[in-house]
Structure formats: C-alpha cells, structure tokens
Design a protein around this motif. Structure first.
Motif, short mmCIF file in Angstrom:
data_model
loop_
_atom_site.label_atom_id
_atom_site.label_comp_id
_atom_site.label_asym_id
_atom_site.label_seq_id
_atom_site.Cartn_x
_atom_site.Cartn_y
_atom_site.Cartn_z
N THR A 91 -4.36 -2.47 4.30
CA THR A 91 -2.60 -2.71 3.79
C THR A 91 -2.72 -3.38 1.77
O THR A 91 -1.72 -2.75 1.37
N ASN A 92 -3.88 -3.64 1.78
CA ASN A 92 -4.17 -4.19 0.94
C ASN A 92 -3.58 -3.00 -0.79
O ASN A 92 -3.63 -2.54 -1.49
N ILE A 93 -4.32 -2.07 -0.25
CA ILE A 93 -4.53 -0.33 -0.37
C ILE A 93 -3.10 0.20 -0.60
O ILE A 93 -3.21 0.69 -1.59
N PHE A 94 -2.30 0.71 0.36
CA PHE A 94 -1.75 1.06 0.81
C PHE A 94 -0.54 0.54 -0.62
O PHE A 94 0.31 1.21 -1.36
N ALA A 95 -0.58 -0.87 -0.48
CA ALA A 95 0.03 -1.99 -1.75
C ALA A 95 0.15 -1.73 -2.74
O ALA A 95 1.24 -1.15 -3.73
N ASP A 152 4.37 -7.27 2.48
CA ASP A 152 5.48 -6.99 4.08
C ASP A 152 6.06 -6.01 3.68
O ASP A 152 6.05 -5.51 5.00
N LYS A 153 6.32 -5.39 2.75
CA LYS A 153 6.49 -3.37 2.74
C LYS A 153 5.54 -2.94 3.70
O LYS A 153 5.91 -2.43 4.65
N ILE A 154 4.75 -3.49 2.92
CA ILE A 154 3.20 -2.39 3.83
C ILE A 154 3.74 -2.63 5.83
O ILE A 154 3.53 -2.25 6.53
N ASP A 155 3.67 -4.14 5.92
CA ASP A 155 3.77 -4.66 7.28
C ASP A 155 5.13 -4.01 7.88
O ASP A 155 4.99 -3.21 9.20
N TRP A 156 6.01 -3.53 7.74
CA TRP A 156 7.10 -3.32 8.15
C TRP A 156 6.99 -1.48 8.64
O TRP A 156 7.38 -1.12 9.51
N LEU A 157 5.64 -0.58 7.91
CA LEU A 157 5.82 0.32 8.16
C LEU A 157 5.07 0.56 9.67
O LEU A 157 4.97 1.49 10.03
N SER A 158 4.03 -0.79 10.21
CA SER A 158 4.06 -1.08 11.03
C SER A 158 5.27 -1.47 12.31
O SER A 158 5.32 -1.10 13.45
N ASP A 170 5.17 7.32 -6.21
CA ASP A 170 7.17 7.16 -6.11
C ASP A 170 7.07 7.23 -4.79
O ASP A 170 8.75 7.67 -5.23
N LEU A 171 6.80 7.94 -4.26
CA LEU A 171 7.07 8.59 -2.80
C LEU A 171 7.25 7.26 -1.65
O LEU A 171 6.80 8.24 -0.54
N PHE A 172 6.45 6.55 -1.58
CA PHE A 172 7.09 6.05 -0.85
C PHE A 172 8.06 5.61 0.37
O PHE A 172 7.95 5.18 1.55
N GLY A 173 9.51 6.26 -0.14
CA GLY A 173 10.50 6.43 0.65
C GLY A 173 10.24 7.12 1.50
O GLY A 173 10.75 7.16 3.28
N VAL A 174 9.70 8.20 1.01
CA VAL A 174 8.98 9.55 2.21
C VAL A 174 8.05 8.93 3.26
O VAL A 174 8.22 9.53 4.22
N THR A 175 7.31 8.31 3.07
CA THR A 175 5.93 8.14 3.34
C THR A 175 6.86 7.18 4.52
O THR A 175 6.49 6.69 6.03
N VAL A 176 7.91 5.79 4.54
CA VAL A 176 8.68 5.72 5.84
C VAL A 176 8.99 6.34 6.31
O VAL A 176 9.48 6.08 7.63
N GLN A 226 -4.84 -8.89 6.93
CA GLN A 226 -4.51 -10.46 6.29
C GLN A 226 -5.22 -11.33 6.70
O GLN A 226 -5.35 -12.32 6.00
N MET A 227 -5.18 -11.48 7.87
CA MET A 227 -5.80 -12.27 8.62
C MET A 227 -7.89 -12.45 7.98
O MET A 227 -8.18 -13.60 7.77
N ILE A 228 -7.92 -11.61 8.25
CA ILE A 228 -9.38 -11.38 7.47
C ILE A 228 -9.83 -11.82 6.32
O ILE A 228 -10.57 -11.93 6.18
N MET A 229 -8.76 -11.20 5.38
CA MET A 229 -9.21 -11.11 3.56
C MET A 229 -9.18 -12.70 3.56
O MET A 229 -9.49 -13.31 2.16
N ALA A 230 -8.05 -13.35 4.55
CA ALA A 230 -7.78 -14.59 3.68
C ALA A 230 -8.66 -15.40 4.29
O ALA A 230 -8.96 -16.51 3.66
N CYS A 231 -10.02 -15.04 5.32
CA CYS A 231 -11.16 -16.13 5.04
C CYS A 231 -11.80 -15.29 4.37
O CYS A 231 -13.32 -15.82 4.24
N TYR A 232 -12.02 -14.38 4.34
CA TYR A 232 -13.30 -13.76 4.16
C TYR A 232 -13.11 -12.17 3.37
O TYR A 232 -11.91 -11.67 3.98
#
Length: 534
Positions: free
Chosen positions: A107-111, A119-125, A173-179, A332-338
């Motif tokens: 998530t952090n890389i695509f964001a 949270d927008k990357i979360d919506w891709l799932s 600039d093509l986040f809409g295409v990946t969506v 996100q859970m792992i990155m919050a703790c480690y």
C-alpha cells in the motif's frame, strides 16, 4: 441440467423391515397392494428390499443408477478430463486473486507512486467486494442458464482484459486507469468465485467431491499467497527513484497479463459444461429432469426460505469477511507495529494463506471420508476464533517471528473454512443449483468484507491494530453460535448413499411442475436424515 427446484423430494425409510418388491414402476404409476409402503400426498418414500429383491432390482454395477419411476439405468462415469478442468480453473482463479491483493500488500509504495492516500489504495481491494454484490445474481443466472463453459470464459476473459489495462496505467498521473483495470478484474471474479462447488459436483464423484471443491478454492488461496509474496519482491520501496519504481510495477503488470492471456486460451480449449456421463447418482437424477421446468427466481426464493442456509449465509459471511479484512489491512497492521518491514509483511501474509491451503485440503479429505459437515465446520470455527485471539495479542510484542507462527495458526483454520462453507451449503440446499448457493455465500462474504475492512481500517488508523482485531474477534465469536444452530441435513449425500449402498430404491409419484420428465415425477416433500455421525 442445473439442480433448481425440480427434485426436492425426500426419501424416507418405511417402518417395515423387509418387503419383497418385484413389480416395476412404469411412468410414475405406483402399483397398489402391500408390495410398497403407503404413499401419501404425492410424497416420495423409500422401501427397503430384501436380498433377493436387491439382486433382481438393482444392477450389480455400482456405476449404474436406477432413476426414479423408470426401469432404465443411467451409467455414471468419471473422466480424466475433470482434472484438466479443475487445474485450468484453479490457475485463472489464482491470477484473479493475485490481482486483488497485489496493491494492498504494498500500500505505501502504490500510495507514493500515484501520490494518493492509503485509504484510496485500500479501495482497490474493496472494489472486488463492492462489485460482487450487485452482479452475483446475473452471474449465477448465466451459470444456471448458459452453463459452466460460458461462465468460465467470462471470468478468464475479463481477468485477461483487466490485466492488460493495468499495463497502460503505469504513470504517476494515471491512477484512474488503474482503478478502471481493477474494476474489470473485480467483475471477472464474480464469474469465478461461485464455480468451485459447481465444478466439483458436475465433474467429480461422491467420494472426491469435497476434495475437488477444496482444491478449486485452493487455487484462489494460492493466488492470494503469491500476491503476498511477489509484489514486495518485484516492487521494492525505492522512494528516491520514481522511474525505477514505475519500471518494477510494469514488470509485475506485464507478467500478470501474459499469464492471464495463456490461461484464457487454455480455458477455451479445456473447459466444458459437463462430462458426457454424470459422475454421481445425484447428478444423474438432476439430468433426468426437464430443463424448461427450472426457475431461477424460484430457486432463489427456495434458498431464502431455507433457515439452515440463512444461518450459514451469516456465519460464512462473518468468517470470510474477517479473512478479507485481515488480508487487506495486513500491511498496515504490520507497518504500525514493525517499521520498514514490507517484505516480512508479505511473508506473513504468505504464511497465513499457505497454512490455510493445507487446512483446506485436510478439511476436504476429512469431509469426503466422514461426511461430518456440521461438526467439522463448528470445530474449525471455534479454532479460528482462538487463532484470531492469539494473532491479536501477539502482534505488538515486538517479536515478529511469533507473528509468523500465530498468522499460520489463524490461516490454517480461517482460510481452511472457506471450502467447508461451500460444501456444507450444497449439502443442505440440494437439489438447488450449486452455483446459486455458492454465489449467495460469496455475496454475504463480500458484504461483511466491505463493512469489516472499513471499520477495522478506521480502528487501526485511529487507535491501534489491536482494537480492529478485537472487533473481528467479537463477530467471529457470534458466528460460533450461529453455526451451532444450523440443522444439518445432508440431502445430496443421502441421494448418493441411497443408491450406492444398494439397499434402497426410490419410488416417486409427482414432479414440481406436474410435467412428465422422462417418466419420472417428483414432489417437493422432503425430510432427509441427519448428518452422519462419527
């Protein structure tokens, strides 16, 4: 043809211990006299035969099934092609699942690449879950009316198209295409998730049907596992070099597109609606019913009137929705703790799913051997709750290897539950369509998955991962009680056993539609025996 409402009759043992039956039934007309037990209101009964009658009435070959109300025998046979059908389906289901999770695990890389919030990357799932709910009814209608092959081609074809569209989206600039591409892939999974139980029932024999269903589900789980493992390896976090990051994303997208294209071609070649001969007596009975008598609308109504199935819908939705939520938010859970542990986050996800794959196969083999659907489902549910509690309280102990262990325990039971729900649903709803029952189970799973992911995501962001995980624990605990309330009637298994054991013969008098179907008429009155006990 598909199951539907045509053969929802119930087979009951008569009180008489030994009744000699020698007069055949012709075109649904039942002879009178004390050769048969009493028939009331057109309901179907079973009469027990003595050993002489067995020799005269039942073919010695177990591969032949005597259809109700007729003297003809329908041969059942298993074809080697069934393994090719299962393998091709499992593989393109794998690729579709990979495309679901490939964004969330990094998530952090695509964001950073698309310059959007996490949270927008979360919506891709989440879009996978959102698309499924409104489209499940047309998808199951297509499966019931047009058959397995067309539905499979829709799933594999859309999966391929979505993968190629992603290749055109590798620009900041093509986040809409990946969506858009992810939406296409999410529509493809609507034509994929409901097929495991259909493929297992239509192509595999009664002693291997649960294992086949577990294997078909396994393909999807393996895709999630690879989705946890490969993206962190293929797309490392090169924050200082956006061009290199884009190149790495392109490699991942193009590789997925090439594999998807090859699997679509294999689907065209290998997939068929059904084998030339039915694999089991339950399928032979369904094939003998006239296709024009099937009503998709009435099948849906019948399923929603089935109280055990409603309880299973909710309990299955809770468990599978929890799995979707944990999978989506794991990074996100792992990155919050480690900190800086993207690679280990992927490995933990891999551990979770691979353990679940082992659990799926073991549960499938166990069901084929024992037929103890409710007991197995309840035990796995309880152990999943224990696994979720362990995972929740060990996540923030600063011992990441302990997280590997608890994630494996959680995955073994939580992911192993998925094929159990499919097969249990088919058993308690037979002879309704396997695709329809599985589709509804998946629809409830997506609904719960959406709600759980959004709520757990907020709790994880605003508080700590423990708060979100405890939220899931409460719901899974509720699911244990709902599972315990399910009344288990193994209808499909009883039809198979009633003929395979060569101790029972069905006598039917009336069909749902009151139309003749190959001389056999059936009635909706059913009361199948309870689940087989250990």
């Amino acid at each position: 043809m598909v199951a539907g409402e045509l053969v929802q009759e119930h087979l009951r043992l008569d009180n008489a211990s030994e009744i000699d039956i020698k007069t055949p039934v012709h075109n649904g007309v039942v002879p009178t006299g004390d050769q048969y037990s009493e028939l009331t209101n057109g309901a179907a009964h079973l009469t027990e035969l003595d050993s002489k009658a067995l020799e005269q009435e039942i073919p010695p070959d177990e591969k032949q099934a005597m259809l109700p109300g007729d003297e003809k025998c329908i041969e059942t046979k298993l074809f080697w092609r069934r393994f090719a059908v299962l393998a091709v389906f499992s593989l393109y289901s794998l690729v579709n699942a990979f495309q679901w999770i490939q964004y969330s695990i990094i998530t952090n890389i695509f964001a950073h690449f698309y310059n959007v919030s996490s949270d927008k990357i979360d919506w891709l799932s989440i879009v996978y879950m959102v698309a499924y709910v409104p489209l499940i009814f047309p998808a199951t209608w297509l499966l019931d009316k047009k058959g397995l092959k067309l539905t499979a081609l829709m799933g594999a074809g859309l999966n391929c198209v979505g993968a190629w569209v992603k290749c055109a989206s590798v620009r900041t600039d093509l986040f809409g295409v990946t969506v858009t591409a992810q939406i296409i892939c999410s529509v493809a999974q609507v034509f994929i998730l409901g097929l495991p139980s259909r493929i297992a029932s239509v192509w595999f024999g009664p002693k291997e049907v649960s294992t086949a269903c577990a294997t078909a589900v396994l393909g999807n789980q393996l895709g999630v596992a690879i989705g946890f493992l490969l993206p962190p390896v293929l797309v490392p976090n090169t924050v200082e070099d956006i061009e290199l990051m884009g190149h790495n994303i392109s490699v991942m997208f193009y590789g997925t597109a090439v594999v998807s294209t090859a699997l679509f071609i294999l689907t065209v070649i290998v997939m068929e609606d059904r084998p030339p001969l039915p694999p089991s007596q339950a399928q032979a009975v369904l094939l003998d019913c006239a296709p024009e008598d099937y009503s998709y609308r009435q099948s849906i109504i019948n399923l929603f009137k089935n109280k055990p199935f409603i309880l299973l819908l909710i309990s299955y939705g809770i468990m599978t929705g929890s799995f979707y939520s944990v999978s989506t938010l794991l990074n996100q859970m792992i990155m919050a703790c480690y900190e800086n542990q993207e690679l280990n986050a992927g490995r933990i996800g891999l551990t979770l799913v691979v353990a679940g794959m082992v659990g799926s196969i073991i549960c499938g083999l166990w069901l084929d051997h024992t037929k103890t659907y409710k007991m197995t489902t309840l035990i796995v549910y309880i152990l999943s709750f224990i696994g979720m509690v362990l995972f929740s309280f060990t996540l923030n102990l600063n011992r990441i290897y302990l997280v590997f262990f608890t994630a494996g325990v959680l995955g073994f039971f939580m992911t192993g539950y998925l094929p159990l729900g499919f097969e249990f649903g088919v058993e308690i709803t037979y002879p309704e369509s396997e695709g329809t029952s599985s589709g509804l189970l998946n629809a409830f799973a997506q609904i719960f998955g959406i709600l759980f992911t959004l709520i757990q995501g907020k709790l994880t962001t605003n508080y700590r991962p423990l708060a979100g995980n405890l939220f899931l624990c409460v719901w899974i605990f509720l699911g244990i009680f709902l599972t315990a309330l399910i009344k288990s009637e193994l209808k499909r298994n009883n039809v198979n056993m009633g003929i395979d054991s060569k101790t029972l013969q069905a006598v039917t008098t009336k069909c749902l539609s009151d139309k003749p179907t190959n001389g056999a008429k059936m009635e909706t009155s059913v009361s199948f025996s309870q689940e087989t006990s250990l």
